[in-house]
Design an enzyme around this catalytic site. Sequence first.
Site, mmCIF file in Angstrom:
data_model
loop_
_atom_site.group_PDB
_atom_site.id
_atom_site.type_symbol
_atom_site.label_atom_id
_atom_site.label_comp_id
_atom_site.label_asym_id
_atom_site.label_seq_id
_atom_site.Cartn_x
_atom_site.Cartn_y
_atom_site.Cartn_z
ATOM 1 N N GLY A 91 12.732 12.231 -92.815
ATOM 2 C CA GLY A 91 12.944 11.200 -93.661
ATOM 3 C C GLY A 91 13.609 10.150 -93.126
ATOM 4 N N ARG A 92 14.539 9.321 -94.238
ATOM 5 C CA ARG A 92 15.398 8.248 -93.864
ATOM 6 C C ARG A 92 16.506 8.839 -92.972
ATOM 7 N NH1 ARG A 92 13.863 5.612 -99.254
ATOM 8 N NH2 ARG A 92 14.431 7.722 -99.877
ATOM 9 N N ILE A 93 17.123 9.830 -93.353
ATOM 10 C CA ILE A 93 18.239 10.519 -93.012
ATOM 11 C C ILE A 93 17.965 11.404 -91.603
ATOM 12 C CG2 ILE A 93 20.177 12.251 -93.129
ATOM 13 C CD1 ILE A 93 20.311 11.508 -96.097
ATOM 14 N N ARG A 110 5.487 18.386 -94.335
ATOM 15 C CA ARG A 110 4.081 18.900 -94.916
ATOM 16 C C ARG A 110 2.990 18.117 -94.351
ATOM 17 N NH1 ARG A 110 4.642 20.023 -100.827
ATOM 18 N NH2 ARG A 110 5.617 18.425 -100.853
ATOM 19 N N THR A 111 3.311 16.803 -94.263
ATOM 20 C CA THR A 111 2.344 16.055 -93.740
ATOM 21 C C THR A 111 2.984 14.926 -92.618
ATOM 22 O OG1 THR A 111 1.811 15.564 -96.012
ATOM 23 C CG2 THR A 111 0.767 13.698 -94.523
ATOM 24 N N ILE A 143 22.128 20.399 -94.305
ATOM 25 C CA ILE A 143 22.841 19.310 -94.878
ATOM 26 C C ILE A 143 22.014 18.741 -96.095
ATOM 27 C CG2 ILE A 143 24.355 18.101 -92.928
ATOM 28 C CD1 ILE A 143 21.873 15.874 -92.941
ATOM 29 N N ARG A 164 20.240 21.010 -99.369
ATOM 30 C CA ARG A 164 20.794 21.153 -100.411
ATOM 31 C C ARG A 164 21.010 22.877 -100.330
ATOM 32 N NH1 ARG A 164 22.180 16.898 -101.818
ATOM 33 N NH2 ARG A 164 21.799 15.872 -103.621
ATOM 34 N N GLU A 221 27.339 26.249 -104.954
ATOM 35 C CA GLU A 221 28.398 25.614 -104.593
ATOM 36 C C GLU A 221 29.174 25.043 -106.098
ATOM 37 O OE1 GLU A 221 26.604 22.764 -101.973
ATOM 38 O OE2 GLU A 221 27.194 21.157 -103.198
ATOM 39 N N HIS A 277 30.297 19.652 -99.005
ATOM 40 C CA HIS A 277 29.551 18.729 -99.169
ATOM 41 C C HIS A 277 29.907 17.163 -99.142
ATOM 42 C CE1 HIS A 277 25.714 18.328 -102.153
ATOM 43 N NE2 HIS A 277 25.734 17.148 -101.287
ATOM 44 N N ILE A 278 30.235 16.850 -97.972
ATOM 45 C CA ILE A 278 30.993 15.767 -97.722
ATOM 46 C C ILE A 278 30.023 15.148 -96.527
ATOM 47 C CG2 ILE A 278 33.349 16.260 -98.122
ATOM 48 C CD1 ILE A 278 33.534 16.777 -95.252
HETATM 49 C C1 DGY Z 1 23.442 12.992 -101.695
HETATM 50 O O1 DGY Z 1 23.344 11.692 -101.713
HETATM 51 O O2 DGY Z 1 22.154 13.575 -102.341
HETATM 52 C C2 DGY Z 1 24.474 13.760 -101.061
HETATM 53 O O3 DGY Z 1 24.198 15.259 -101.151
HETATM 54 C C3 DGY Z 1 25.358 13.544 -102.310
HETATM 55 O O4 DGY Z 1 26.670 13.527 -101.615
#
Ligand code: DGY
Length: 328
Positions: A158-160, A180-181, A237, A239, A268, A286-287
Amino acid sequence: MTRATKRVVVTRRIFPELIEDLKRDFDVADNEADIAWSPPELAAALKNADAALITGGDRVDAALLAQCAQLKIVANIAVGYNNIDVAACTSHGVLATNTPDVLNEATADHAWALLLAAARRVGESERWLREGKWQRWTFDMFAGADISGSTLGILGLGRIGRAIARRAGGFGMQVIYHNRTRLAAADEAGARHVNLETLLREADHLVLVVPYSPAVHHIIGAAELAKMKRSATLVNIARGGVVDDAALVDALRSGRLAAAGLDVFENEPTLNPELLTLENVVLTPHIASSTRATRTAMASLAIANVRAALAGERPPSLLNPEALDHSR
Ligand code: DGY
């Protein structure tokens, strides 16, 4: 009865200048102790609120919304919004928003930090050095895995994911991804779409960026880890819950998987204690989006969402446009 000054509740500590900005227009209550509120505490805090600025640790569901008759918007200061029951928000006429895009680059940078550190054994070798163990140099000390010229796998382009893929060009990497697609070619950032099996089998380094939903719970478990290269690095990164942490511990301990870099964890901030005993895993709390500028941009977007909703306008990053028809 509507009050002249709307009440905005901020559930966790954010930068003071952002609170000052809010205070110019709203009656603001924040969580000075910065200890996450329990569900009853959250309900009590939001009971008379018009807007809530929340973070990923705050659960918003039908039970909470039923106790918050005034609430018009829940503005998540996060792009992921698995903490919000969006359908429940819609049925209560509450707008729900998140913070997309503003964190793409910082989060992609952190994925790379974890990948480089884990594959090149940075944490492990630094700990060893700090412990005073460096008495002599050896030819094979901390021999890690190549990044340059290798194959990067991305689960969830996706975007990230695209920001991560773009950086791979600088390392001369091939990039493969699984969604998936399949995306339109213009959105693939040069990555090749493959099925999950191929992703697991071919990736030298695999980064997980897939948004959490029950459908992807433990999408990486013992069976999937067994299909990866023994020399591979896994980076999460996305969840906690996307990876079966107990299975990952087994794979890292047995040498079935070379290394991992983790920013998110099941349960967490309580970690599987076994993770802390392993040398071949790099752990961060989670940073991934945590730079001063990015956290400011995330909170500013959340505040823009609140301002719009309380002015009766459409928030810029609205998740449930269908709620606009019957918003409170
Ligand atoms: C998000 O933006 O979903 C990150 O996990 C929060 O830090």
